[in-house]
Design a protein around this motif. Structure first.
Motif, PDB file in Angstrom:
ATOM      1  N   UNK A  53     170.288  32.177 -29.960  1.00  0.00           N
ATOM      2  CA  UNK A  53     170.294  33.631 -30.153  1.00  0.00           C
ATOM      3  C   UNK A  53     171.268  34.355 -29.224  1.00  0.00           C
ATOM      4  N   UNK A  54     172.363  33.711 -28.858  1.00  0.00           N
ATOM      5  CA  UNK A  54     173.351  34.340 -27.969  1.00  0.00           C
ATOM      6  C   UNK A  54     173.929  35.606 -28.600  1.00  0.00           C
ATOM      7  N   UNK A  55     174.014  35.643 -29.902  1.00  0.00           N
ATOM      8  CA  UNK A  55     174.538  36.828 -30.585  1.00  0.00           C
ATOM      9  C   UNK A  55     173.612  38.035 -30.407  1.00  0.00           C
ATOM     10  N   UNK A  56     172.349  37.786 -30.108  1.00  0.00           N
ATOM     11  CA  UNK A  56     171.387  38.875 -29.880  1.00  0.00           C
ATOM     12  C   UNK A  56     171.379  39.296 -28.413  1.00  0.00           C
ATOM     13  N   UNK A  57     171.347  38.298 -27.519  1.00  0.00           N
ATOM     14  CA  UNK A  57     171.140  38.571 -26.093  1.00  0.00           C
ATOM     15  C   UNK A  57     172.417  38.813 -25.315  1.00  0.00           C
ATOM     16  N   UNK A  58     173.541  38.455 -25.863  1.00  0.00           N
ATOM     17  CA  UNK A  58     174.815  38.739 -25.206  1.00  0.00           C
ATOM     18  C   UNK A  58     174.912  38.177 -23.804  1.00  0.00           C
ATOM     19  N   UNK A  59     175.026  39.044 -22.818  1.00  0.00           N
ATOM     20  CA  UNK A  59     175.229  38.650 -21.426  1.00  0.00           C
ATOM     21  C   UNK A  59     173.945  38.257 -20.689  1.00  0.00           C
TER      22      UNK A  59
END
Length: 131
Positions: A53-59
């Protein structure tokens, strides 16, 4: 403190396994289920993170999922430039002064025995009350 991202979708054992590759200069342990996971990411600042879910949580990346596993003891380190190894810390937690001194001198050969005893006492004080 890390964000609580919820549960990991990857199932498997979370006991620690050694992770080594050609790009790492240190030996680290990560959860077994993460060792072959395509979502495992290595960041120069944060270390190992999960890309789920990197696209959701970003940094704000996910921490690795250790599940219900917990260490038998925590790892303490000697001040730099002295070396600390797992075997040394195992001797410390076992309260084995002789074993600690042997391992200490093996990995830190240019130190005095009195310095090794002082470090043993200092580290023992750190862990006292924690077990």
């Amino acid at each position: 403190m890390a964000l609580d991202h919820g549960t990991c979708r990857v199932s498997g054992s979370t006991d620690p396994v050694r992770f080594e590759n050609q790009f790492l200069t240190s030996v680290v342990e990560i959860p077994r289920k993460c060792s072959n996971c395509a979502l495992l990411q290595i960041d120069s600042i944060r270390g190992f993170t999960c890309g789920q879910d990197a696209h959701i949580w970003g940094n704000f990346p996910r921490e690795l999922d250790w599940g219900s596993w917990h260490p038998e003891y925590f790892y303490v380190e000697l001040p730099q430039p002295k070396m600390t190894r797992r075997a040394l810390i195992e001797q410390l937690w076992a309260r084995d002064l002789v074993g600690f001194l042997k391992e200490y001198r093996r990995i830190n050969p240019d130190t005095a025995m009195s310095e090794a005893r002082d470090d043993y006492a200092r580290l023992l004080q750190l862990i006292s009350g924690q077990d």
